[in-house]
Design a protein around this motif. Structure first.
Motif, PDB file in Angstrom:
ATOM      1  N   VAL A  51       0.837  -1.212   0.000  1.00 17.41           N
ATOM      2  CA  VAL A  51       0.000   0.000   0.000  1.00 17.41           C
ATOM      3  C   VAL A  51       0.865   1.253   0.000  1.00 17.41           C
ATOM      4  O   VAL A  51       0.538   2.238  -0.684  1.00 17.41           O
ATOM      5  CB  VAL A  51      -0.993  -0.030   1.186  1.00 17.41           C
ATOM      6  CG1 VAL A  51      -1.650   1.326   1.395  1.00 17.41           C
ATOM      7  CG2 VAL A  51      -2.050  -1.100   0.948  1.00 17.41           C
ATOM      8  N   MET A  52       1.964   1.255   0.704  1.00 21.87           N
ATOM      9  CA  MET A  52       2.823   2.445   0.711  1.00 21.87           C
ATOM     10  C   MET A  52       3.494   2.659  -0.645  1.00 21.87           C
ATOM     11  O   MET A  52       3.649   3.800  -1.091  1.00 21.87           O
ATOM     12  CB  MET A  52       3.872   2.348   1.828  1.00 21.87           C
ATOM     13  CG  MET A  52       3.305   2.547   3.217  1.00 21.87           C
ATOM     14  SD  MET A  52       2.453   4.132   3.414  1.00 21.87           S
ATOM     15  CE  MET A  52       0.753   3.618   3.520  1.00 21.87           C
ATOM     16  N   ILE A  53       3.851   1.567  -1.322  1.00 21.73           N
ATOM     17  CA  ILE A  53       4.403   1.712  -2.675  1.00 21.73           C
ATOM     18  C   ILE A  53       3.346   2.312  -3.596  1.00 21.73           C
ATOM     19  O   ILE A  53       3.630   3.243  -4.361  1.00 21.73           O
ATOM     20  CB  ILE A  53       4.913   0.357  -3.207  1.00 21.73           C
ATOM     21  CG1 ILE A  53       6.196  -0.046  -2.475  1.00 21.73           C
ATOM     22  CG2 ILE A  53       5.163   0.419  -4.711  1.00 21.73           C
ATOM     23  CD1 ILE A  53       6.658  -1.458  -2.765  1.00 21.73           C
ATOM     24  N   GLN A  54       2.118   1.816  -3.522  1.00 18.56           N
ATOM     25  CA  GLN A  54       1.031   2.376  -4.340  1.00 18.56           C
ATOM     26  C   GLN A  54       0.799   3.844  -4.022  1.00 18.56           C
ATOM     27  O   GLN A  54       0.620   4.664  -4.926  1.00 18.56           O
ATOM     28  CB  GLN A  54      -0.267   1.598  -4.100  1.00 18.56           C
ATOM     29  CG  GLN A  54      -0.279   0.224  -4.694  1.00 18.56           C
ATOM     30  CD  GLN A  54      -1.563  -0.518  -4.339  1.00 18.56           C
ATOM     31  OE1 GLN A  54      -2.352  -0.072  -3.504  1.00 18.56           O
ATOM     32  NE2 GLN A  54      -1.767  -1.657  -4.970  1.00 18.56           N
ATOM     33  N   GLN A  55       0.798   4.170  -2.727  1.00 20.72           N
ATOM     34  CA  GLN A  55       0.551   5.558  -2.350  1.00 20.72           C
ATOM     35  C   GLN A  55       1.665   6.471  -2.850  1.00 20.72           C
ATOM     36  O   GLN A  55       1.400   7.566  -3.351  1.00 20.72           O
ATOM     37  CB  GLN A  55       0.416   5.696  -0.851  1.00 20.72           C
ATOM     38  CG  GLN A  55      -0.002   7.096  -0.448  1.00 20.72           C
ATOM     39  CD  GLN A  55      -0.279   7.217   1.016  1.00 20.72           C
ATOM     40  OE1 GLN A  55       0.643   7.369   1.787  1.00 20.72           O
ATOM     41  NE2 GLN A  55      -1.548   7.141   1.385  1.00 20.72           N
ATOM     42  N   MET A  56       2.892   6.026  -2.750  1.00 21.96           N
ATOM     43  CA  MET A  56       4.004   6.858  -3.210  1.00 21.96           C
ATOM     44  C   MET A  56       3.932   7.062  -4.732  1.00 21.96           C
ATOM     45  O   MET A  56       4.199   8.162  -5.221  1.00 21.96           O
ATOM     46  CB  MET A  56       5.337   6.255  -2.798  1.00 21.96           C
ATOM     47  CG  MET A  56       5.572   6.374  -1.297  1.00 21.96           C
ATOM     48  SD  MET A  56       7.161   5.773  -0.794  1.00 21.96           S
ATOM     49  CE  MET A  56       8.212   6.931  -1.622  1.00 21.96           C
ATOM     50  N   ARG A  57       3.550   6.029  -5.470  1.00 26.74           N
ATOM     51  CA  ARG A  57       3.383   6.171  -6.912  1.00 26.74           C
ATOM     52  C   ARG A  57       2.305   7.196  -7.252  1.00 26.74           C
ATOM     53  O   ARG A  57       2.471   8.030  -8.143  1.00 26.74           O
ATOM     54  CB  ARG A  57       3.050   4.822  -7.551  1.00 26.74           C
ATOM     55  CG  ARG A  57       4.228   3.896  -7.647  1.00 26.74           C
ATOM     56  CD  ARG A  57       3.837   2.596  -8.298  1.00 26.74           C
ATOM     57  NE  ARG A  57       4.985   1.720  -8.396  1.00 26.74           N
ATOM     58  CZ  ARG A  57       4.908   0.419  -8.578  1.00 26.74           C
ATOM     59  NH1 ARG A  57       3.728  -0.167  -8.683  1.00 26.74           N
ATOM     60  NH2 ARG A  57       6.001  -0.308  -8.646  1.00 26.74           N
ATOM     61  N   ARG A  58       1.158   7.106  -6.541  1.00 30.76           N
ATOM     62  CA  ARG A  58       0.077   8.076  -6.771  1.00 30.76           C
ATOM     63  C   ARG A  58       0.521   9.490  -6.444  1.00 30.76           C
ATOM     64  O   ARG A  58       0.198  10.436  -7.162  1.00 30.76           O
ATOM     65  CB  ARG A  58      -1.156   7.695  -5.942  1.00 30.76           C
ATOM     66  CG  ARG A  58      -2.001   6.623  -6.551  1.00 30.76           C
ATOM     67  CD  ARG A  58      -3.373   6.532  -5.888  1.00 30.76           C
ATOM     68  NE  ARG A  58      -3.318   6.368  -4.449  1.00 30.76           N
ATOM     69  CZ  ARG A  58      -3.291   5.185  -3.833  1.00 30.76           C
ATOM     70  NH1 ARG A  58      -3.294   4.075  -4.509  1.00 30.76           N
ATOM     71  NH2 ARG A  58      -3.246   5.129  -2.519  1.00 30.76           N
ATOM     72  N   LEU A  59       1.233   9.647  -5.337  1.00 30.27           N
ATOM     73  CA  LEU A  59       1.688  10.971  -4.945  1.00 30.27           C
ATOM     74  C   LEU A  59       2.713  11.529  -5.944  1.00 30.27           C
ATOM     75  O   LEU A  59       2.728  12.729  -6.232  1.00 30.27           O
ATOM     76  CB  LEU A  59       2.271  10.949  -3.537  1.00 30.27           C
ATOM     77  CG  LEU A  59       1.257  10.722  -2.424  1.00 30.27           C
ATOM     78  CD1 LEU A  59       1.945  10.434  -1.098  1.00 30.27           C
ATOM     79  CD2 LEU A  59       0.329  11.916  -2.287  1.00 30.27           C
ATOM     80  N   LEU A  60       3.579  10.660  -6.467  1.00 29.54           N
ATOM     81  CA  LEU A  60       4.549  11.120  -7.471  1.00 29.54           C
ATOM     82  C   LEU A  60       3.847  11.556  -8.751  1.00 29.54           C
ATOM     83  O   LEU A  60       4.225  12.562  -9.364  1.00 29.54           O
ATOM     84  CB  LEU A  60       5.568  10.011  -7.772  1.00 29.54           C
ATOM     85  CG  LEU A  60       6.629   9.791  -6.696  1.00 29.54           C
ATOM     86  CD1 LEU A  60       7.445   8.542  -6.997  1.00 29.54           C
ATOM     87  CD2 LEU A  60       7.538  11.008  -6.599  1.00 29.54           C
ATOM     88  N   LYS A  61       2.828  10.795  -9.161  1.00 30.81           N
ATOM     89  CA  LYS A  61       2.070  11.182 -10.369  1.00 30.81           C
ATOM     90  C   LYS A  61       1.340  12.499 -10.156  1.00 30.81           C
ATOM     91  O   LYS A  61       1.247  13.314 -11.070  1.00 30.81           O
ATOM     92  CB  LYS A  61       1.040  10.102 -10.709  1.00 30.81           C
ATOM     93  CG  LYS A  61       1.603   8.932 -11.433  1.00 30.81           C
ATOM     94  CD  LYS A  61       0.491   7.966 -11.818  1.00 30.81           C
ATOM     95  CE  LYS A  61       1.039   6.749 -12.512  1.00 30.81           C
ATOM     96  NZ  LYS A  61      -0.014   5.782 -12.853  1.00 30.81           N
ATOM     97  N   ALA A  62       0.810  12.697  -8.958  1.00 22.95           N
ATOM     98  CA  ALA A  62       0.065  13.927  -8.646  1.00 22.95           C
ATOM     99  C   ALA A  62       1.004  15.108  -8.396  1.00 22.95           C
ATOM    100  O   ALA A  62       0.551  16.240  -8.301  1.00 22.95           O
ATOM    101  CB  ALA A  62      -0.849  13.702  -7.446  1.00 22.95           C
ATOM    102  N   GLY A  63       2.289  14.822  -8.229  1.00 20.71           N
ATOM    103  CA  GLY A  63       3.248  15.898  -7.952  1.00 20.71           C
ATOM    104  C   GLY A  63       3.177  16.411  -6.538  1.00 20.71           C
ATOM    105  O   GLY A  63       3.584  17.530  -6.252  1.00 20.71           O
ATOM    106  N   ALA A  64       2.639  15.605  -5.616  1.00 21.64           N
ATOM    107  CA  ALA A  64       2.496  16.016  -4.216  1.00 21.64           C
ATOM    108  C   ALA A  64       3.784  15.825  -3.462  1.00 21.64           C
ATOM    109  O   ALA A  64       4.585  14.998  -3.734  1.00 21.64           O
ATOM    110  CB  ALA A  64       1.386  15.229  -3.539  1.00 21.64           C
TER     111      ALA A  64
END
Length: 134
Positions: A121-134
């Protein structure tokens, strides 16, 4: 009535809390099998629980969600690699000689298995955050 983003956020908070609890439970089960003299309040059980609570609070409350997710990922990987994998093998650099029997392997298997959902889940969250530029 709640809006969708806050409902998603509530689910995310609950999921991460549950995954951290599962991660700690893996450690506790391992310690209960391998070190039966320890209890819930022993430092080997209570200090990792405290660290997990602090990491969750940081993940939940701090605006730097990517850093907090990275710290949670490192926490899960530390438990997986350092606790479940490396310490099952009788390396000469370890300050102890681990038992080489089914019970020992099973305890480490459960410990490692309990870390995988948090890591995923943390890998998924980090990927989403990187795509969002957060």
């Amino acid at each position: 009535m709640k809006k969708t983003p806050s409902l998603t956020a509530d689910r995310s908070h609950g999921l991460v809390a549950a995954l951290l609890a599962l991660s700690w439970l893996g450690l506790f089960v391992h310690n209960s099998i391998e070190l039966p003299a320890l209890n819930l309040l022993s430092a080997e059980n209570s200090l990792p629980a405290l660290v997990a609570v602090l990491l969750f609070a940081g993940w939940w409350l701090l605006p730097t969600r990517r850093l907090a997710a990275a710290l949670l990922l490192v926490w899960g990987l530390l438990h997986l690699v350092g606790g479940a994998i490396v310490t099952v093998i009788p390396f000469s650099f370890l300050p102890f000689v681990p038992d080489q029997n089914f019970t020992h392997y099973f305890a480490h298997f459960l410990y490692g298995l309990a870390q995988l959902p948090l890591i995923g889940v943390m890998i998924q969250q980090m990927r989403r955050l990187l795509k969002a530029g957060a």
